[in-house]
Write a protein that holds these residues in place. Structure first.
Motif, PDB file in Angstrom:
ATOM      1  N   ASN A   7       0.806  -1.226   0.000  1.00  0.00           N
ATOM      2  CA  ASN A   7       0.000   0.000   0.000  1.00  0.00           C
ATOM      3  C   ASN A   7       0.836   1.272   0.000  1.00  0.00           C
ATOM      4  O   ASN A   7       1.902   1.336   0.630  1.00  0.00           O
ATOM      5  CB  ASN A   7      -0.957   0.005   1.199  1.00  0.00           C
ATOM      6  CG  ASN A   7      -0.206   0.058   2.502  1.00  0.00           C
ATOM      7  OD1 ASN A   7       0.568  -0.837   2.802  1.00  0.00           O
ATOM      8  ND2 ASN A   7      -0.386   1.101   3.255  1.00  0.00           N
ATOM      9  N   GLY A   8       0.345   2.219  -0.743  1.00  0.00           N
ATOM     10  CA  GLY A   8       0.950   3.547  -0.751  1.00  0.00           C
ATOM     11  C   GLY A   8       2.176   3.709  -1.633  1.00  0.00           C
ATOM     12  O   GLY A   8       2.773   4.782  -1.662  1.00  0.00           O
ATOM     13  N   THR A   9       2.565   2.685  -2.356  1.00  0.00           N
ATOM     14  CA  THR A   9       3.777   2.806  -3.168  1.00  0.00           C
ATOM     15  C   THR A   9       3.520   3.626  -4.436  1.00  0.00           C
ATOM     16  O   THR A   9       4.468   4.126  -5.050  1.00  0.00           O
ATOM     17  CB  THR A   9       4.344   1.430  -3.575  1.00  0.00           C
ATOM     18  OG1 THR A   9       3.304   0.691  -4.229  1.00  0.00           O
ATOM     19  CG2 THR A   9       4.831   0.651  -2.375  1.00  0.00           C
ATOM     20  N   GLY A  10       2.252   3.731  -4.825  1.00  0.00           N
ATOM     21  CA  GLY A  10       1.934   4.512  -6.030  1.00  0.00           C
ATOM     22  C   GLY A  10       1.328   3.682  -7.148  1.00  0.00           C
ATOM     23  O   GLY A  10       1.372   4.093  -8.312  1.00  0.00           O
ATOM     24  N   LYS A  11       0.758   2.541  -6.808  1.00  0.00           N
ATOM     25  CA  LYS A  11       0.181   1.658  -7.850  1.00  0.00           C
ATOM     26  C   LYS A  11      -0.902   2.352  -8.677  1.00  0.00           C
ATOM     27  O   LYS A  11      -0.852   2.349  -9.894  1.00  0.00           O
ATOM     28  CB  LYS A  11      -0.456   0.400  -7.218  1.00  0.00           C
ATOM     29  CG  LYS A  11       0.520  -0.587  -6.685  1.00  0.00           C
ATOM     30  CD  LYS A  11      -0.197  -1.790  -6.092  1.00  0.00           C
ATOM     31  CE  LYS A  11      -1.170  -1.416  -4.994  1.00  0.00           C
ATOM     32  NZ  LYS A  11      -0.582  -0.727  -3.837  1.00  0.00           N
ATOM     33  N   THR A  12      -1.895   2.913  -7.969  1.00  0.00           N
ATOM     34  CA  THR A  12      -3.041   3.481  -8.685  1.00  0.00           C
ATOM     35  C   THR A  12      -2.596   4.661  -9.563  1.00  0.00           C
ATOM     36  O   THR A  12      -2.990   4.758 -10.730  1.00  0.00           O
ATOM     37  CB  THR A  12      -4.125   3.911  -7.669  1.00  0.00           C
ATOM     38  OG1 THR A  12      -4.398   2.770  -6.838  1.00  0.00           O
ATOM     39  CG2 THR A  12      -5.387   4.352  -8.362  1.00  0.00           C
ATOM     40  N   THR A  13      -1.752   5.512  -9.006  1.00  0.00           N
ATOM     41  CA  THR A  13      -1.220   6.640  -9.777  1.00  0.00           C
ATOM     42  C   THR A  13      -0.435   6.123 -10.982  1.00  0.00           C
ATOM     43  O   THR A  13      -0.526   6.670 -12.082  1.00  0.00           O
ATOM     44  CB  THR A  13      -0.271   7.482  -8.877  1.00  0.00           C
ATOM     45  OG1 THR A  13      -0.922   7.731  -7.635  1.00  0.00           O
ATOM     46  CG2 THR A  13       0.110   8.776  -9.528  1.00  0.00           C
TER      47      THR A  13
ATOM     48  N   LYS B   1      -0.757   6.792 -14.960  1.00  0.00           N
ATOM     49  CA  LYS B   1       0.362   7.288 -15.780  1.00  0.00           C
ATOM     50  C   LYS B   1       0.647   6.332 -16.933  1.00  0.00           C
ATOM     51  O   LYS B   1       0.951   6.741 -18.054  1.00  0.00           O
ATOM     52  CB  LYS B   1       1.637   7.386 -14.932  1.00  0.00           C
ATOM     53  CG  LYS B   1       1.663   8.491 -13.905  1.00  0.00           C
ATOM     54  CD  LYS B   1       2.986   8.363 -13.129  1.00  0.00           C
ATOM     55  CE  LYS B   1       3.138   9.402 -12.054  1.00  0.00           C
ATOM     56  NZ  LYS B   1       4.390   9.212 -11.286  1.00  0.00           N
TER      57      LYS B   1
ATOM     58  N   ARG C  77      -9.758  -1.235  -0.088  1.00  0.00           N
ATOM     59  CA  ARG C  77      -9.573   0.072   0.571  1.00  0.00           C
ATOM     60  C   ARG C  77     -10.714   1.021   0.199  1.00  0.00           C
ATOM     61  O   ARG C  77     -10.979   1.224  -0.997  1.00  0.00           O
ATOM     62  CB  ARG C  77      -8.226   0.688   0.173  1.00  0.00           C
ATOM     63  CG  ARG C  77      -7.930   1.979   0.913  1.00  0.00           C
ATOM     64  CD  ARG C  77      -6.528   2.501   0.643  1.00  0.00           C
ATOM     65  NE  ARG C  77      -6.276   2.853  -0.749  1.00  0.00           N
ATOM     66  CZ  ARG C  77      -6.767   3.920  -1.366  1.00  0.00           C
ATOM     67  NH1 ARG C  77      -7.563   4.759  -0.727  1.00  0.00           N
ATOM     68  NH2 ARG C  77      -6.463   4.160  -2.624  1.00  0.00           N
TER      69      ARG C  77
ATOM     70  N   GLN D 202     -10.984   6.542  -6.629  1.00  0.00           N
ATOM     71  CA  GLN D 202      -9.679   7.151  -6.969  1.00  0.00           C
ATOM     72  C   GLN D 202      -9.271   6.789  -8.404  1.00  0.00           C
ATOM     73  O   GLN D 202      -8.895   7.648  -9.199  1.00  0.00           O
ATOM     74  CB  GLN D 202      -8.608   6.669  -5.977  1.00  0.00           C
ATOM     75  CG  GLN D 202      -7.252   7.344  -6.160  1.00  0.00           C
ATOM     76  CD  GLN D 202      -6.139   6.652  -5.365  1.00  0.00           C
ATOM     77  OE1 GLN D 202      -6.386   5.678  -4.636  1.00  0.00           O
ATOM     78  NE2 GLN D 202      -4.936   7.144  -5.506  1.00  0.00           N
TER      79      GLN D 202
ATOM     80  N   LYS E   3       8.414   7.848  -7.033  1.00  0.00           N
ATOM     81  CA  LYS E   3       8.954   8.887  -6.159  1.00  0.00           C
ATOM     82  C   LYS E   3      10.461   9.046  -6.327  1.00  0.00           C
ATOM     83  O   LYS E   3      11.167   9.495  -5.421  1.00  0.00           O
ATOM     84  CB  LYS E   3       8.557   8.639  -4.689  1.00  0.00           C
ATOM     85  CG  LYS E   3       7.030   8.394  -4.580  1.00  0.00           C
ATOM     86  CD  LYS E   3       6.521   8.128  -3.196  1.00  0.00           C
ATOM     87  CE  LYS E   3       5.131   7.480  -3.283  1.00  0.00           C
ATOM     88  NZ  LYS E   3       4.548   7.139  -2.008  1.00  0.00           N
TER      89      LYS E   3
ATOM     90  N   ASP F 270      11.723  11.156  -8.054  1.00  0.00           N
ATOM     91  CA  ASP F 270      11.971  12.614  -8.051  1.00  0.00           C
ATOM     92  C   ASP F 270      12.509  13.082  -6.701  1.00  0.00           C
ATOM     93  O   ASP F 270      13.206  14.086  -6.614  1.00  0.00           O
ATOM     94  CB  ASP F 270      10.681  13.384  -8.408  1.00  0.00           C
ATOM     95  CG  ASP F 270       9.437  12.884  -7.662  1.00  0.00           C
ATOM     96  OD1 ASP F 270       9.227  11.662  -7.652  1.00  0.00           O
ATOM     97  OD2 ASP F 270       8.704  13.716  -7.088  1.00  0.00           O
TER      98      ASP F 270
ATOM     99  N   GLY G 214       8.901   6.683 -11.619  1.00  0.00           N
ATOM    100  CA  GLY G 214       7.882   7.706 -11.370  1.00  0.00           C
ATOM    101  C   GLY G 214       8.617   8.927 -10.886  1.00  0.00           C
ATOM    102  O   GLY G 214       9.400   8.853  -9.943  1.00  0.00           O
TER     103      GLY G 214
ATOM    104  N   GLY H 296       7.096  12.190 -10.319  1.00  0.00           N
ATOM    105  CA  GLY H 296       6.205  13.278  -9.913  1.00  0.00           C
ATOM    106  C   GLY H 296       4.782  12.774  -9.873  1.00  0.00           C
ATOM    107  O   GLY H 296       4.531  11.586 -10.067  1.00  0.00           O
ATOM    108  N   GLN H 297       3.860  13.697  -9.612  1.00  0.00           N
ATOM    109  CA  GLN H 297       2.476  13.260  -9.446  1.00  0.00           C
ATOM    110  C   GLN H 297       1.623  13.463 -10.687  1.00  0.00           C
ATOM    111  O   GLN H 297       0.466  13.050 -10.721  1.00  0.00           O
ATOM    112  CB  GLN H 297       1.856  13.981  -8.247  1.00  0.00           C
ATOM    113  CG  GLN H 297       2.722  13.815  -7.003  1.00  0.00           C
ATOM    114  CD  GLN H 297       1.968  14.021  -5.711  1.00  0.00           C
ATOM    115  OE1 GLN H 297       0.786  13.757  -5.605  1.00  0.00           O
ATOM    116  NE2 GLN H 297       2.667  14.492  -4.690  1.00  0.00           N
TER     117      GLN H 297
END
Ligand SMILES: Nc1nc2c(ncn2[C@@H]2O[C@H](COP(=O)(O)OP(=O)(O)OP(=O)(O)O)[C@@H](O)[C@H]2O)c(=O)[nH]1
Ligand SMILES: [Mg+2]
Length: 302
Positions: A115-121, A125, A146, A152, A254, A256, A279, A281-282
């Protein structure tokens, strides 16, 4: 990015040069090198392997006064890093997707990671990246655990004008994945991206669920998503997913904000799988193809 790792590599060659010239013992330089690698997020086992390379090189050249030991050490380290990245190879996902599209089949990519590693983002991308390459994409909302996860992904998809296949919360993610495959086939979509959950009651449950999705959906490619900032944790997670679910390539998010840089190196060394993208940036365009040559060039200053 990756300044610490770069420093670690340049410090060993300059230390060897200085000590060689002054006739001092080199052991402390080798020890400092190992510490600086670990401080740059290089996994212990990888730091040890690289230090052994340096030691062997020094032993092999110590007697010969005519060689520039620093140069030899630098070359040996470069060769070792290049070999690890070459073993991991590289993957051209766009051509893989095109190839399968020619056969009229959707290319299915499963995204994995805690969780929180950036999968969905990263799914968003990646969809953007494929679209820019002229490919059609659909996403499946495989995180049914979740609260907010489906919305999201749907918000990203709306902004990118993409369809999301989803079910209700608590639904079987493997069934969501299967729906995604059926949708992609029926609508002749080139690529299906499946988002997944990152947190479960235990890691064991997470691994079982991911394995089940993989068994049911039989993805063409599994992408492990790790947060570069978590360093050694990212490496242990990579080992866990690689052992229990298996993956074909990694994306490090992340990057960056990552001044250390050891995660990329360690994942490639320990799993033998390539890093595909960073990755950075957002935003949707903040996904850079990972160029192993450029990465090695930047950290070893060659
Ligand atoms: N700076 C930066 N932030 C990123 C990057 N990738 C993702 N993020 C941020 O990281 C946070 C978590 O991203 P998510 O995509 O929700 O992560 P996830 O793995 O799907 O999380 P779970 O669904 O909880 O498992 C968000 O705030 C993202 O904007 C990146 O490459 N750089
Ligand atoms: Mg998510």
């Amino acid at each position: 990015m990756f300044d610490r790792l770069k420093q670690a590599f340049s410090s060993i060659t300059s230390a060897v040069r200085e000590k060689q010239l002054s006739g001092q013992d080199l052991d402390s330089a080798v020890f400092d090198f190992q510490i600086s690698l670990i401080e740059s997020d290089v996994a212990q086992s990888v730091a040890e392997a690289l230090t052994t390379e340096v030691q062997k090189t020094l032993e092999g050249t110590r007697v010969d006064r005519s060689v520039d030991m620093a140069e030899v050490v630098g070359e040996r380290l470069n060769a070792s890093l290049e070999a690890a990245f070459a073993r991991a190879g590289s993957v051209d996902i766009v051509s893989n997707v095109r190839e399968k599209a020619k056969a009229g089949e959707p290319y299915v990519i499963l995204f994995l990671g805690i969780n929180g590693t950036g999968k969905t983002t990263t799914v968003a991308k990646f969809a953007n990246f494929l679209k820019k390459n002229g490919l059609s994409v659909v996403c499946a909302a495989g995180d049914t655990h979740r609260p907010g996860a489906i919305e999201q992904l749907s918000e990203h998809a709306e902004r990118l004008s993409l369809k999301v296949v989803s079910q209700r919360y608590g639904a079987d993610p493997a069934a969501v994945g299967r729906d995604g495959v059926l949708y992609a086939k029926a609508h002749h979509v080139d690529c299906l991206l499946i988002d997944t959950a990152g947190r479960m009651q235990t890691n064991q449950n997470l691994m079982e669920e991911m394995s089940k999705i993989a068994r049911v959906v039989r993805p063409d490619f599994r992408i492990f998503v790790a947060d570069a900032l978590t360093g050694n944790d990212a490496v242990s997670q990579a080992a866990l997913f690689n052992q229990h679910v298996g993956f074909d390539g990694a994306i490090l998010t992340k990057a960056d904000a990552d001044v250390r840089g050891g995660a990329a190196l360690s994942i490639v060394y320990t799993t033998g799988k390539p890093v595909l993208f960073l990755g950075v940036g957002q935003g949707y365009d903040d996904l850079s193809p990972f160029d192993a040559k450029a990465f090695l060039g930047s950290i070893t200053a060659r």
